[in-house]
Design a protein around this motif. Sequence first.
Motif, PDB file in Angstrom:
ATOM      1  N   ALA A 649       0.825  -1.211   0.000  1.00 13.31           N
ATOM      2  CA  ALA A 649       0.000   0.000   0.000  1.00 13.31           C
ATOM      3  C   ALA A 649       0.861   1.263   0.000  1.00 13.31           C
ATOM      4  CB  ALA A 649      -0.936  -0.011   1.215  1.00 13.31           C
ATOM      5  N   ILE A 650       1.927   1.267   0.775  1.00 16.44           N
ATOM      6  CA  ILE A 650       2.776   2.471   0.851  1.00 16.44           C
ATOM      7  C   ILE A 650       3.462   2.721  -0.486  1.00 16.44           C
ATOM      8  CG2 ILE A 650       4.959   1.467   1.681  1.00 16.44           C
ATOM      9  CD1 ILE A 650       3.416   4.615   3.109  1.00 16.44           C
ATOM     10  N   ASN A 651       3.857   1.645  -1.184  1.00 16.09           N
ATOM     11  CA  ASN A 651       4.463   1.812  -2.508  1.00 16.09           C
ATOM     12  C   ASN A 651       3.482   2.449  -3.484  1.00 16.09           C
ATOM     13  OD1 ASN A 651       7.181   0.795  -2.371  1.00 16.09           O
ATOM     14  ND2 ASN A 651       6.353  -1.247  -2.106  1.00 16.09           N
ATOM     15  N   LEU A 652       2.251   1.963  -3.471  1.00 18.56           N
ATOM     16  CA  LEU A 652       1.233   2.491  -4.387  1.00 18.56           C
ATOM     17  C   LEU A 652       0.855   3.922  -4.006  1.00 18.56           C
ATOM     18  CD1 LEU A 652      -0.577   1.867  -6.790  1.00 18.56           C
ATOM     19  CD2 LEU A 652      -2.257   0.910  -5.208  1.00 18.56           C
ATOM     20  N   LEU A 653       0.743   4.170  -2.714  1.00 17.04           N
ATOM     21  CA  LEU A 653       0.356   5.506  -2.250  1.00 17.04           C
ATOM     22  C   LEU A 653       1.417   6.542  -2.627  1.00 17.04           C
ATOM     23  CD1 LEU A 653      -1.884   6.938  -0.743  1.00 17.04           C
ATOM     24  CD2 LEU A 653      -0.646   6.543   1.379  1.00 17.04           C
ATOM     25  N   PHE A 654       2.681   6.162  -2.551  1.00 14.08           N
ATOM     26  CA  PHE A 654       3.759   7.062  -2.973  1.00 14.08           C
ATOM     27  C   PHE A 654       3.586   7.435  -4.444  1.00 14.08           C
ATOM     28  CE2 PHE A 654       8.161   6.955  -4.918  1.00 14.08           C
ATOM     29  CZ  PHE A 654       8.374   8.320  -4.773  1.00 14.08           C
ATOM     30  N   LEU A 681       9.989   4.420   7.920  1.00 14.57           N
ATOM     31  CA  LEU A 681      11.193   5.187   7.573  1.00 14.57           C
ATOM     32  C   LEU A 681      12.447   4.532   8.143  1.00 14.57           C
ATOM     33  CD1 LEU A 681      10.014   8.859   8.262  1.00 14.57           C
ATOM     34  CD2 LEU A 681      10.233   7.750   6.041  1.00 14.57           C
ATOM     35  N   GLU A 682      12.294   3.900   9.287  1.00 15.98           N
ATOM     36  CA  GLU A 682      13.446   3.298   9.967  1.00 15.98           C
ATOM     37  C   GLU A 682      13.765   1.891   9.468  1.00 15.98           C
ATOM     38  OE1 GLU A 682      12.884   5.575  14.278  1.00 15.98           O
ATOM     39  OE2 GLU A 682      12.016   3.585  13.970  1.00 15.98           O
ATOM     40  N   ASN A 683      12.893   1.330   8.629  1.00 12.19           N
ATOM     41  CA  ASN A 683      13.039  -0.070   8.206  1.00 12.19           C
ATOM     42  C   ASN A 683      14.018  -0.188   7.033  1.00 12.19           C
ATOM     43  OD1 ASN A 683      12.807  -2.749   7.618  1.00 12.19           O
ATOM     44  ND2 ASN A 683      10.613  -2.714   7.201  1.00 12.19           N
ATOM     45  N   SER A 684      15.299  -0.298   7.343  1.00 17.05           N
ATOM     46  CA  SER A 684      16.318  -0.367   6.285  1.00 17.05           C
ATOM     47  C   SER A 684      16.359  -1.734   5.612  1.00 17.05           C
ATOM     48  CB  SER A 684      17.694  -0.044   6.879  1.00 17.05           C
ATOM     49  OG  SER A 684      18.038  -0.985   7.873  1.00 17.05           O
ATOM     50  N   ASN A 685      15.680  -2.735   6.184  1.00  6.25           N
ATOM     51  CA  ASN A 685      15.667  -4.065   5.565  1.00  6.25           C
ATOM     52  C   ASN A 685      14.787  -4.108   4.322  1.00  6.25           C
ATOM     53  OD1 ASN A 685      17.357  -5.244   7.481  1.00  6.25           O
ATOM     54  ND2 ASN A 685      15.667  -5.581   8.878  1.00  6.25           N
ATOM     55  N   LYS A 686      13.859  -3.157   4.193  1.00  8.47           N
ATOM     56  CA  LYS A 686      12.976  -3.101   3.026  1.00  8.47           C
ATOM     57  C   LYS A 686      13.231  -1.770   2.315  1.00  8.47           C
ATOM     58  CE  LYS A 686      10.558  -6.934   3.807  1.00  8.47           C
ATOM     59  NZ  LYS A 686       9.185  -6.896   4.256  1.00  8.47           N
ATOM     60  N   SER A 687      14.227  -1.749   1.445  1.00 10.24           N
ATOM     61  CA  SER A 687      14.655  -0.495   0.827  1.00 10.24           C
ATOM     62  C   SER A 687      13.555   0.118  -0.040  1.00 10.24           C
ATOM     63  CB  SER A 687      15.916  -0.717  -0.009  1.00 10.24           C
ATOM     64  OG  SER A 687      15.698  -1.697  -1.008  1.00 10.24           O
ATOM     65  N   ASP A 688      12.752  -0.712  -0.728  1.00  5.17           N
ATOM     66  CA  ASP A 688      11.699  -0.157  -1.574  1.00  5.17           C
ATOM     67  C   ASP A 688      10.611   0.501  -0.732  1.00  5.17           C
ATOM     68  OD1 ASP A 688      11.031  -2.688  -0.591  1.00  5.17           O
ATOM     69  OD2 ASP A 688       9.547  -3.029  -2.164  1.00  5.17           O
ATOM     70  N   VAL A 689      10.315  -0.100   0.423  1.00  4.09           N
ATOM     71  CA  VAL A 689       9.307   0.476   1.326  1.00  4.09           C
ATOM     72  C   VAL A 689       9.832   1.769   1.935  1.00  4.09           C
ATOM     73  CG1 VAL A 689       7.991   0.091   3.444  1.00  4.09           C
ATOM     74  CG2 VAL A 689       8.350  -1.790   1.842  1.00  4.09           C
TER      75      VAL A 689
END
Length: 960
Positions: A649-654, A681-689
């Motif tokens: 959802a965050i990818n699409l919303l962006f 924002l802090e989740n560096s394990n999911k770079s696309d997110v």
Amino acid sequence: MADLLPLGTILAVAINQVIKTAHAAKDIVIEKESFRILSAHLFDIARVLKELELGKLNESPIAGKALENLDTDVKRANALVEKYKNCGRFYLLIKCRHIVKEVQDITRDIGKSLNTLCLANTEVLSGISDQVIRLQSEMQRAEFVTSQSKLQILDKLDQGLTNQKLDQGFANDIIKDIAKAVGVTVEPSEIRKELDSFKREKEEAQNRKERAEVFFLEQIIKLLSRADAARDYEHIKDQYMQRLRAIECYDSREESIPPYKAFICGITKTVMVDPVSLSNGTAYSRVAIEEWFESGEKTDPVTGESLEDLSFRSNIQLRESIEEWKELNYCMRIRSCKPKLLSEKDSSVKDALFQIQELITEDSINKDWISIGGCESSLSKAALDLILELVIEESGHHMDYTRELSQQCNPVSFLITILKGSEVTLAEKAQEILQKLVDVDQENVIRAAKEEWYGPLVHRIIQGSKSTKMAMVRGIVNLELEENNTKFLGEQGLIPPLLEMVSSDLEAKELSLSMLIKLLGSRENKPLFAAAGAVPLMVDLMCSSPLHIIILAKCSEILDKLGSNGDGIKFLVDMNGVQLDLNSLVENLLAFLRNSRLPYNVLRPVLRALFKICESDGGLVKTAVLTASGVSLVLTLLDHPDSETREAAINLLFLFSNHEPQGVAEFLLKPRRLEAFVGLLENSNKSDVQKAAVGLLANVPKSEVILTRKLVELEGLKAIIEILESGNMEAKENALSALFRFTDPTNFEAQKMVVELGTYDLLVEFLKNGSVTAKARAAALIGDLSMRSSELTKAPTTRRWCSCFGGTRVAICAAHGGLCTVNDTFCLLEAKALPELVKLLQSEVHATTYEVIQTLSTLVQKESPRRGAHVLDESGAVVPILKVLNWGSESLKVEALEVLEKVFMVTEMVDTYGLTARIPLVRLTGGSIHEDGHLQRKAVKVLLLIERHSRRSNSLVTGM
């Protein structure tokens, strides 16, 4: 050390060590989150130490000792980073629990040392006391954990080792799990590298005399070496020859070595499995003794001795001895098979075949040992002759035997190995037998497919009855297929019959769609899929009534697959290659999101398919946002309990927010949502997110000041800066854009926080090494900060008596005429940004030049331009600005003229550059000072300034 060196020197060394370690910690590939947090804390510490360096450091023994302790702890952290940065990824995963504990301990120790140092320098750090208190508190309370997915793999591995699950199937499964978790392809070359890393670590453990660690690593190596992708023929051969030499003393007719008495479990009366020793030294199988104690017994099962201590430990030496005994017996049985295979008696050959089948079932290594032992060729010929006689030549009499052979001692794997071999005669016999076996038993078709012989399977799916097709697809759909195999199946014509099954009942639909998803794992099958007219069929199925959730999920996943690897909407065509009505498709997909009861396994592929479709065409985003209310529909999914759904959802919303960010800020400001967003924002394990989350924030209007304030309170600003430090370049570009809401020249407090977090150094680094977009945004951000520098500059205090006593002369800023620092006045000269800005000017790239000129313009005050003009002159900026008048676009030329208008108010600048400037300026005016265009008017204005301030007699304006 503190007694020998000045504290200032120790401090400078410590700062360098901290920064070096912080950068290195970002590059560890496993437990990235733990090392990222450590890295972020170290960068924060570097800023504290720099503050101490700028102030007057307390020279007390306590401060010296505290600084020395901090330096020692940071060196320990650096040693930890160095220890793991070159290790194999498999090894790092296996040790991740231990690594996390080490990182946690060192983080807490550094926090304690920092606390002591700060207590000794409270006055110097008074300006940032809140930040320092929070930092040392966070570090001393730090708790790091390994991700649940990694723990599940480790638990599975531990359970397998405990239960002695050393078969090839388990090895294949666990090696795939580990490889997927750490991003390694399951290729022999890559797996061998990982195993070599284990072997190096084992040697180092041997040198350190860590026997338990050595044994553990040996177990891991032994298990993983059994996987198909890890087979090392030379190592297997050496192992076999070593065991073969050990059995030379036994008669060749003997088929086994009886177990030693010490190998027998006193409870089960069989050879021990996973032997453990009790406190009194006696040994039993682990499971057996556990059940004994769980039944309430507190005595030794054999001796009857009463036990006060009911604990037990692995008996490593006994386990190794039992393992060696088993391998010796394998060799003896293999050795005894050869003469049987060469015998003319069918009973002997049959006995040998069954014995070899048992050997391979017991341990997959025997498959290689049989070949090395010289049985392979004789085995192949003898076995084929016998099976051929029974299965083919007397098929009428031996149909029952064929079925029995198929069920009890299935030779499909063996036959396919021969089929793929180099001996043509044997291969022909093997194929003849295989054909008979697959005709007799349908399960053999699936067994053959597992061994990558797909002919019978493809034939039955294409030409078989409905029930046959269903059975074949059901048998293969859950197999792990390599991409080359899915490509082959597509080429063999599997897609059309699967599409026919889609038109059948619900079970057939589900099966065929699942298989099509698997086939689309190979990109080469996408054009075949589209050419077969499959895409319109998928769209119709999604919109059919009644709607079946599982069918919607499968069709959405197919659309997702079609758009993967950058293909977007390329394959969303009918069988003639005509593009589908994508606006309608987008509206239909968004309509599904209105159903609040859709499960996550449907939402995920729908969102991902939407993203790939809309990403390929901006017009489709407009449809989604304006026609179908896409933003509001997707926003609600940020609250979804499934993490992957939220991420999709965050990818699409962006993507949507690039066109319409309306409503995003209002949504994020609702209770607990912004906290969750900062977590993204802090989740560096999911770079696309992470990229999408910070990009979404960048698109929200800066006018949403409450959002800006809340982000600061929840450490969202800090998270953005950490992305600038450690994110990928796309995430960094979005983070730079998001940073503009905090560098607004009207918000001094926000600007101050940005600078105090060390952002200026990062911005200058982007000017040097960023992408074109990153360089342009960094230059613009520096411009925002520089706009406040003149008013923030402090006038130097004049003390006439200082000169009499040789007082130190205070450095005055060349641009701002006062006392400047990075933290207090945001001065770009103090930040060493000017040389990098000038280099960007000289590169003549439109995007960066535009921002650089605007930033340099902040140095030249219209009311008093002299200082700024001289700074631009001395830095070499004026000539490249003049060159813009020759190569730049109209808007860029206007920006250049804005700066030159201020520069040429200074007579010395006119003397130096006036003659050079006249030619491009006259060209811009078109030879007339009466042109009406904005650019021409600007050029005339600058030209008139040059004439007014020129000390030369000639006048171009008069001539014109």
